[in-house]
Design an enzyme around this catalytic site. Structure first.
Site, PDB file in Angstrom:
ATOM      1  N   SER A 151       0.831  -1.210   0.000  1.00 49.64           N
ATOM      2  CA  SER A 151       0.000   0.000   0.000  1.00 49.64           C
ATOM      3  C   SER A 151       0.866   1.260   0.000  1.00 49.64           C
ATOM      4  O   SER A 151       2.012   1.243   0.445  1.00 49.64           O
ATOM      5  CB  SER A 151      -0.898   0.017   1.234  1.00 49.64           C
ATOM      6  OG  SER A 151      -1.752  -1.104   1.252  1.00 49.64           O
TER       7      SER A 151
HETATM    8  N1  SAH Z   1      -0.614  -4.888   4.158  1.00 50.39           N
HETATM    9  C1  SAH Z   1      -0.015  -5.176   2.877  1.00 50.39           C
HETATM   10  C2  SAH Z   1      -0.967  -4.853   1.744  1.00 50.39           C
HETATM   11  C3  SAH Z   1      -0.863  -5.876   0.664  1.00 50.39           C
HETATM   12  S1  SAH Z   1      -2.122  -5.803  -0.570  1.00 50.39           S
HETATM   13  C4  SAH Z   1       1.311  -4.466   2.717  1.00 50.39           C
HETATM   14  O1  SAH Z   1       1.618  -3.556   3.528  1.00 50.39           O
HETATM   15  O2  SAH Z   1       2.087  -4.828   1.837  1.00 50.39           O
HETATM   16  C5  SAH Z   1      -3.408  -6.781   0.133  1.00 50.39           C
HETATM   17  C6  SAH Z   1      -3.065  -8.201   0.497  1.00 50.39           C
HETATM   18  O3  SAH Z   1      -4.291  -8.838   0.894  1.00 50.39           O
HETATM   19  C7  SAH Z   1      -2.512  -9.062  -0.654  1.00 50.39           C
HETATM   20  O4  SAH Z   1      -1.291  -9.599  -0.250  1.00 50.39           O
HETATM   21  C8  SAH Z   1      -3.576 -10.139  -0.862  1.00 50.39           C
HETATM   22  O5  SAH Z   1      -3.046 -11.401  -1.253  1.00 50.39           O
HETATM   23  C9  SAH Z   1      -4.240 -10.198   0.507  1.00 50.39           C
HETATM   24  N2  SAH Z   1      -5.598 -10.741   0.505  1.00 50.39           N
HETATM   25  C10 SAH Z   1      -6.579 -10.584  -0.427  1.00 50.39           C
HETATM   26  N3  SAH Z   1      -7.688 -11.251  -0.054  1.00 50.39           N
HETATM   27  C11 SAH Z   1      -7.409 -11.848   1.156  1.00 50.39           C
HETATM   28  C12 SAH Z   1      -8.152 -12.685   2.042  1.00 50.39           C
HETATM   29  N4  SAH Z   1      -9.403 -13.045   1.798  1.00 50.39           N
HETATM   30  N5  SAH Z   1      -7.539 -13.099   3.181  1.00 50.39           N
HETATM   31  C13 SAH Z   1      -6.249 -12.743   3.473  1.00 50.39           C
HETATM   32  N6  SAH Z   1      -5.501 -11.964   2.660  1.00 50.39           N
HETATM   33  C14 SAH Z   1      -6.069 -11.525   1.517  1.00 50.39           C
END
Ligand code: SAH
Length: 215
Positions: free
Chosen positions: A66
């Protein structure tokens, strides 16, 4: 790995913190955390020169880390106190996890992409971040075995607010969740008693989608 965290990076982080302040982030603990965390080590080294710009980047498996502003905004809404039990949905690169660790939370974080889950589980201890537990699984269900939580942060765009997440908040607990398709509206739910939640909205953000479990 930490030797690759130099005064040059320190300077870049200082500029990022100034930029976040200018954009309206006032939570000093969150700003301090961002000022400490080597964001460039959460990204592929080819992005290193851009790591401290307010941008999202690919982190593999079609996912993105993000924007720093988004991380700062969500972290501020959580109002983490040392020792709080915090659940993160969407571990991804682990950067938001690291911010929560810097805020001295007991962090539980769930990721559904195995490739990212494994890479981040390896990376965090190398950077001296020790979340309580990283879980490979479906964030829609929360983490009943460790509930209730002081706060829950969802770092992917949720088509709706999962009931299980609201149910796993303590009284007074906070759920920060971007809701909608594209863009999402940032929502804060606070549990006011066993049955009631207050809701506030905070404008538009863009996230990758919170996906339903493949299994
Ligand atoms: N907090 C992260 C944001 C990554 S983007 C950072 O700082 O890098 C969002 C993430 O949510 C992705 O890695 C994606 O694989 C995960 N995601 C999407 N749907 C999900 C679900 N149902 N349960 C757990 N993780 C999920």
């Amino acid at each position: 790995m930490l030797q690759n965290n130099t005064t040059k990076h320190h300077g870049m982080r200082r500029n990022l913190v100034t930029e976040l302040k200018n954009k309206g982030i006032t939570d000093t603990l969150v700003l301090e955390a961002i000022g400490k965390i080597p964001r460039h080590l959460f990204l592929d080294s080819s992005f290193e020169s851009h790591a401290y710009q307010n941008k999202a980047f690919p982190i593999g498996a079609d996912q993105t880390i993000s924007h720093p502003y988004t991380v700062a905004f969500q972290s501020s809404l959580l109002q983490v106190k040392p020792g709080d039990k915090v659940l993160e949905i969407g571990t991804g690169s682990g950067y938001q996890t690291a911010v929560l660790c810097e805020l001295k939370a007991l962090v539980f974080s769930i990721e559904r992409q195995n490739e990212l889950f494994k890479a981040t589980k390896k990376l965090l201890p190398k950077l001296n971040y020790y979340p309580k537990e990283l879980i490979f699984g479906d964030g829609y269900k929360g983490l009943l075995s460790k509930a209730p939580f002081d706060s829950i942060v969802v770092t992917a765009g949720a088509p709706f607010v999962p009931k299980d997440l609201l149910a796993q908040l303590k009284i007074g607990g906070r759920l920060v969740i971007p809701v909608g398709k594209d863009p999402q509206i940032m929502h804060l739910y606070v549990r006011t008693n066993s049955k009631k939640f207050s809701k506030q909205e905070f404008g538009e953000f863009r996230f990758v989608p919170l996906l339903e479990d493949k299994n």
